[in-house]
Design a protein around this motif. Structure first.
Motif, PDB file in Angstrom:
ATOM      1  N   ALA A  40       8.833  -6.612  -8.442  1.00  0.00           N
ATOM      2  CA  ALA A  40       9.083  -6.046  -7.114  1.00  0.00           C
ATOM      3  C   ALA A  40       9.340  -4.540  -7.137  1.00  0.00           C
ATOM      4  CB  ALA A  40      10.267  -6.758  -6.469  1.00  0.00           C
ATOM      5  N   ILE A  41       9.914  -4.006  -8.200  1.00  0.00           N
ATOM      6  CA  ILE A  41      10.265  -2.584  -8.226  1.00  0.00           C
ATOM      7  C   ILE A  41       9.034  -1.691  -8.054  1.00  0.00           C
ATOM      8  CG2 ILE A  41      11.158  -0.740  -9.720  1.00  0.00           C
ATOM      9  CD1 ILE A  41      13.298  -2.708 -10.634  1.00  0.00           C
ATOM     10  N   PRO A  42       7.941  -1.881  -8.821  1.00  0.00           N
ATOM     11  CA  PRO A  42       6.768  -1.021  -8.593  1.00  0.00           C
ATOM     12  C   PRO A  42       6.150  -1.209  -7.203  1.00  0.00           C
ATOM     13  CG  PRO A  42       6.570  -2.151 -10.688  1.00  0.00           C
ATOM     14  CD  PRO A  42       7.746  -2.716  -9.989  1.00  0.00           C
ATOM     15  N   LEU A  43       6.194  -2.435  -6.691  1.00  0.00           N
ATOM     16  CA  LEU A  43       5.647  -2.668  -5.356  1.00  0.00           C
ATOM     17  C   LEU A  43       6.473  -1.951  -4.294  1.00  0.00           C
ATOM     18  CD1 LEU A  43       4.718  -6.444  -5.573  1.00  0.00           C
ATOM     19  CD2 LEU A  43       3.190  -4.492  -5.641  1.00  0.00           C
ATOM     20  N   ARG A  49       6.181   5.042  -0.922  1.00  0.00           N
ATOM     21  CA  ARG A  49       5.282   6.200  -0.880  1.00  0.00           C
ATOM     22  C   ARG A  49       4.306   6.091   0.277  1.00  0.00           C
ATOM     23  NH1 ARG A  49       2.592   6.014  -6.143  1.00  0.00           N
ATOM     24  NH2 ARG A  49       4.089   4.466  -6.743  1.00  0.00           N
ATOM     25  N   MET A  50       3.794   4.870   0.510  1.00  0.00           N
ATOM     26  CA  MET A  50       2.827   4.695   1.597  1.00  0.00           C
ATOM     27  C   MET A  50       3.490   4.915   2.957  1.00  0.00           C
ATOM     28  SD  MET A  50       0.673   1.424   0.214  1.00  0.00           S
ATOM     29  CE  MET A  50      -0.243   1.246   1.716  1.00  0.00           C
ATOM     30  N   LEU A  51       4.731   4.481   3.121  1.00  0.00           N
ATOM     31  CA  LEU A  51       5.410   4.631   4.400  1.00  0.00           C
ATOM     32  C   LEU A  51       5.887   6.056   4.651  1.00  0.00           C
ATOM     33  CD1 LEU A  51       7.523   1.367   4.505  1.00  0.00           C
ATOM     34  CD2 LEU A  51       5.557   1.933   5.919  1.00  0.00           C
ATOM     35  N   LEU A  52       6.228   6.765   3.588  1.00  0.00           N
ATOM     36  CA  LEU A  52       6.816   8.088   3.750  1.00  0.00           C
ATOM     37  C   LEU A  52       5.812   9.230   3.672  1.00  0.00           C
ATOM     38  CD1 LEU A  52      10.083   7.536   1.694  1.00  0.00           C
ATOM     39  CD2 LEU A  52       9.784   7.450   4.166  1.00  0.00           C
ATOM     40  N   THR A  53       4.541   8.954   3.382  1.00  0.00           N
ATOM     41  CA  THR A  53       3.557  10.032   3.329  1.00  0.00           C
ATOM     42  C   THR A  53       3.154  10.440   4.737  1.00  0.00           C
ATOM     43  OG1 THR A  53       1.767   8.431   3.152  1.00  0.00           O
ATOM     44  CG2 THR A  53       2.607   9.356   1.095  1.00  0.00           C
ATOM     45  N   LYS A  54       2.683  11.675   4.838  1.00  0.00           N
ATOM     46  CA  LYS A  54       2.240  12.174   6.135  1.00  0.00           C
ATOM     47  C   LYS A  54       0.906  11.555   6.504  1.00  0.00           C
ATOM     48  CE  LYS A  54       4.543  16.594   5.576  1.00  0.00           C
ATOM     49  NZ  LYS A  54       4.366  18.020   5.467  1.00  0.00           N
ATOM     50  N   LYS A  55       0.563  11.639   7.758  1.00  0.00           N
ATOM     51  CA  LYS A  55      -0.680  11.045   8.245  1.00  0.00           C
ATOM     52  C   LYS A  55      -1.893  11.718   7.608  1.00  0.00           C
ATOM     53  CE  LYS A  55      -3.335   8.625  10.933  1.00  0.00           C
ATOM     54  NZ  LYS A  55      -3.763   7.351  10.482  1.00  0.00           N
TER      55      LYS A  55
END
Length: 90
Positions: A40-43, A49-55
């Protein structure tokens, strides 16, 4: 001769067996929990990262490296083309 059964000794052995089986079960659950946390940690890192990256950063309309991969299901062949090769042929 008649065989006598010691009820106290029998209950003591039964109790020890039940405790041993319970500890083994708890150990197996702990092992699965540790394996789940390791997976679970790498996921969670990737999801963060996917949620916090800019559009603009997460927009994947551009090609990665200029290569197109095509799979042919009939002959199980994989072909790679560069964007420049395809544009030159037209």
């Amino acid at each position: 001769m008649e065989e006598q059964v010691d009820l106290g000794h029998f209950l003591k052995k039964t109790f020890i067996a039940v405790v041993a089986v319970t500890l083994v079960f708890i150990g197996v659950l702990a092992m699965f929990t540790i394996i789940g946390v390791i997976i679970a940690i790498p996921l969670l890192k990737k999801a963060g990262r996917m949620l916090l990256t800019k559009k603009e950063d997460s927009d994947h309309t551009h090609s990665h490296g200029g290569k197109i991969k095509i799979k042919c299901p009939a002959c199980n062949a994989k072909m790679k083309f560069k964007d420049s090769e395809i544009l030159d042929e037209k």
